[in-house]
Each structure stands twice: as C-alpha cells, then as structure tokens.
Scaffold this motif. Sequence first.
Motif, PDB file in Angstrom:
ATOM      1  N   ASN A  53       6.458  -7.000  -1.518  1.00  0.00           N
ATOM      2  CA  ASN A  53       5.581  -7.461  -0.491  1.00  0.00           C
ATOM      3  C   ASN A  53       4.114  -7.325  -1.290  1.00  0.00           C
ATOM      4  O   ASN A  53       3.655  -6.269  -1.697  1.00  0.00           O
ATOM      5  CB  ASN A  53       5.284  -6.357   0.539  1.00  0.00           C
ATOM      6  CG  ASN A  53       4.043  -6.482   1.494  1.00  0.00           C
ATOM      7  OD1 ASN A  53       3.464  -7.459   1.644  1.00  0.00           O
ATOM      8  ND2 ASN A  53       3.759  -5.535   2.442  1.00  0.00           N
ATOM      9  N   TYR A  64       2.997   0.450   4.239  1.00  0.00           N
ATOM     10  CA  TYR A  64       3.349  -1.222   4.325  1.00  0.00           C
ATOM     11  C   TYR A  64       4.507  -1.515   4.643  1.00  0.00           C
ATOM     12  O   TYR A  64       5.389  -1.024   4.223  1.00  0.00           O
ATOM     13  CB  TYR A  64       2.559  -1.564   2.889  1.00  0.00           C
ATOM     14  CG  TYR A  64       0.924  -1.277   2.628  1.00  0.00           C
ATOM     15  CD1 TYR A  64       0.264  -2.068   3.181  1.00  0.00           C
ATOM     16  CD2 TYR A  64       0.790  -0.421   1.946  1.00  0.00           C
ATOM     17  CE1 TYR A  64      -1.324  -2.133   2.787  1.00  0.00           C
ATOM     18  CE2 TYR A  64      -0.780  -0.104   1.729  1.00  0.00           C
ATOM     19  CZ  TYR A  64      -1.499  -0.823   2.307  1.00  0.00           C
ATOM     20  OH  TYR A  64      -2.764  -0.634   2.135  1.00  0.00           O
ATOM     21  N   SER A  65       4.403  -2.979   5.102  1.00  0.00           N
ATOM     22  CA  SER A  65       5.836  -3.368   5.313  1.00  0.00           C
ATOM     23  C   SER A  65       6.615  -3.632   4.246  1.00  0.00           C
ATOM     24  O   SER A  65       6.291  -3.946   3.001  1.00  0.00           O
ATOM     25  CB  SER A  65       5.710  -4.807   5.899  1.00  0.00           C
ATOM     26  OG  SER A  65       6.812  -5.700   6.182  1.00  0.00           O
ATOM     27  N   GLN A  68       8.742  -6.091   4.284  1.00  0.00           N
ATOM     28  CA  GLN A  68       8.931  -7.585   4.176  1.00  0.00           C
ATOM     29  C   GLN A  68       8.434  -8.222   3.109  1.00  0.00           C
ATOM     30  O   GLN A  68       7.144  -8.192   2.729  1.00  0.00           O
ATOM     31  CB  GLN A  68       8.535  -8.318   5.592  1.00  0.00           C
ATOM     32  CG  GLN A  68       9.015  -9.788   5.541  1.00  0.00           C
ATOM     33  CD  GLN A  68       8.423 -10.188   7.212  1.00  0.00           C
ATOM     34  OE1 GLN A  68       8.072  -9.583   7.840  1.00  0.00           O
ATOM     35  NE2 GLN A  68       8.440 -11.514   7.248  1.00  0.00           N
TER      36      GLN A  68
END
Length: 361
Positions: free
Chosen positions: A235, A252-253, A255
């Motif tokens: 990411n 934080y993600s 993804q």
Amino acid sequence: MKLFSASVFLSMIAATSAQQGEYFNEIMIRDDAVHNSLFQSPLPHTYIDADDLPDSFSWGNVDGKSYLTKSLNQHIPQYCGSCWAHGALSSFADRIKIARKAQGDDINLSIQFILNCGTEAAGSCHGGYHTATYQFIQDTGYVPYDTCTPYLACSAESTDGFCGKIDTSCSALNTCKTCDTFGGMGGKCTEIDFFPNATVAEYGIVDYDSNDKEGVSHKIMSEIYSRGPVAATINAEPIVKYTGGIFTDENYSEQTNHIVSITGWGTDKESGTKFWIVRNSWGQYWGEMGYMRLEMGKNLLGIEGEIAWVVPGTYTNHNFACYEDGSNCVSHDTYVDPSNDLVAMKRRLTNDKKKNGNMRG
C-alpha cells in the motif's frame, strides 16, 4: 487476492484517479493469470530452519560487496504506472548477479520491452502484476537486456506526455535495435535479431497465512537468503512522504496498489524490531537512498501478502564479436539453483550466524 478483468480495472482507474490525494493504483491482475508456474526446485523454507537464519541479512552488503543491480525510477522521463515491471525485473536481475557472484558488469533487463510487447499479458503504464511479468517472459521465451530497449515510460495505450508521438508497438525493432550515426548523414535504426537476453525457468508466490505470520516471515526470509530478492505488493499511500526510519504504523490498510522488491532484513539494536529492507522504484531522492525499512511479521501495508519469486533460466554471459546486424553475438550460461547444493547453503547459514553473534550454544 482479487482478480480483475482489463475492462473492470480500467473503470477502477478512472474512479481512483478522480479521488484527490489517493495514490494511483498500479496493480492489475488478469483473470487468467498463472501465479505459480510448474516448478521442481524445493522451496527454500523446506530446507532452511527458521532458527538458522541470521538476525540481519542484506544482498546489498554481503561481506562488504553489493549483489544488487542499479536503483530504478519509474517516474522518468515521465510518470508511468509500471512499478510491477520494475519490482519484478530488478529482483530477477539481482538473482542473476548473485549467481554470477557479482562479477562483471551488471545485467539489467528491459522494462520497456515488457511495456511494448507485454501490454495485454503482463501490464502497461496503467498497471500490471509481478507474476504476470514472469509468465509473459516464460511464454515469450526471453527478456532482452536494457541496452536493447531503454525505458521510455510509455505503453501502447498511453497518451500521456510524449507517448502519443513515439512508437511503442511490439515489433522486432522495439525488441532490440541499434542506430548508426545521424539520420541526416544516412544513418538508420536497425533491428537486432540475435541479442543478449535472459529467460525464466520457474516462478511463484509465497503462500500467505494470516494465522501464521511468523511462518510467512520464515518463508520469505528463506527465499531471499537462498535465492535472492523478491517482488512484493504494498500500500503506497502511507509511504509517499516517507523520509526514513523503521515504518511501524499499524493503522493503514493492507490493500495494495504498488509493487516493490525486498532485498533483505534487519533487526534494530535498540528496540529489537525486525524489519524488511524494501527497494522502491521512485529514485534515490526518495526515502533512504531509494529504500525503506518496514516492520516485519505484521503484514504492514500488505507487504507480506503477495510475495513473488523467480528462478532464472539462461542468461547471456558473453557476446562474441559481431557485425552491426547482431550476427554471432550470443552465448549463454545456465542458472544454478542454490537448493542444488544444500551443504554450501548450511555453511553460509553457519558463517552468517557467527557474524551476527547469535550462534546457539
């Protein structure tokens, strides 16, 4: 792991780019992508025990010598979302350099060739994927060295900057060429039919298990230690303004939207925090001379979820004296997988444990 068709991905690009402040998604995964080739070599974690791995190891400094190829910048001569090719090919080239024991000039592979000829299969300036790059090279049979086709930051569908004014179609001329003298003096550009290149023998993705993150770290470290750097998704939004230190923020993600390579790991002496040594493709003005340190074992920013490795096949080691058209100028060496010599691997592990000062009693 999400799979998207090209049409769905392009619609996602439009939506993503419309959102201010959000990092552009440079990952595209085809529906028919093959993430693990047929391979016979034993995976390194099956013959390297976790306790035998040193606390710190970097291919950038093995007994004072770097086994890494040059740092890259996907943003010049203009922006192109080709991180996936940069991460895949730089770790591939590193493994060839390791096999050559860092002797001779570095072998750097042509990212532009992948953009010219692998747009549909591997990716473009609007995204792609690391294993798709290896699949494309394996299917094509080669990737030229970058002296054949330097990076232009353009692909066939891109109209950004000067891309609409240059030819990036897949052709013999855009695979490997040379240009003799100025056009006004009668010179011309000519395709080279026999050129230095490398091939892919095997590739795959490290199995990820969110319930066994320590085991995942062992698999990744073993792969890096045994065969060389790996390509990894990440990411990128939280690291755009990274300026140094160990990134440890868990807010934080996971993804991912970007691809980098991991060249080693380390352990902070004061805190004991273990971290990955991550090489980016944003130039050496960014981070720590183009690198960053990211805490290990927590899949921060999705770094451990989609780790790709490659085993080189053959690579051009020496070109014979040849004519301008490239005749008679290629000879090959065959990559030797370290797993074929486990005695030497165990010897390396023992020596590195001693150097790190953590040899078991």
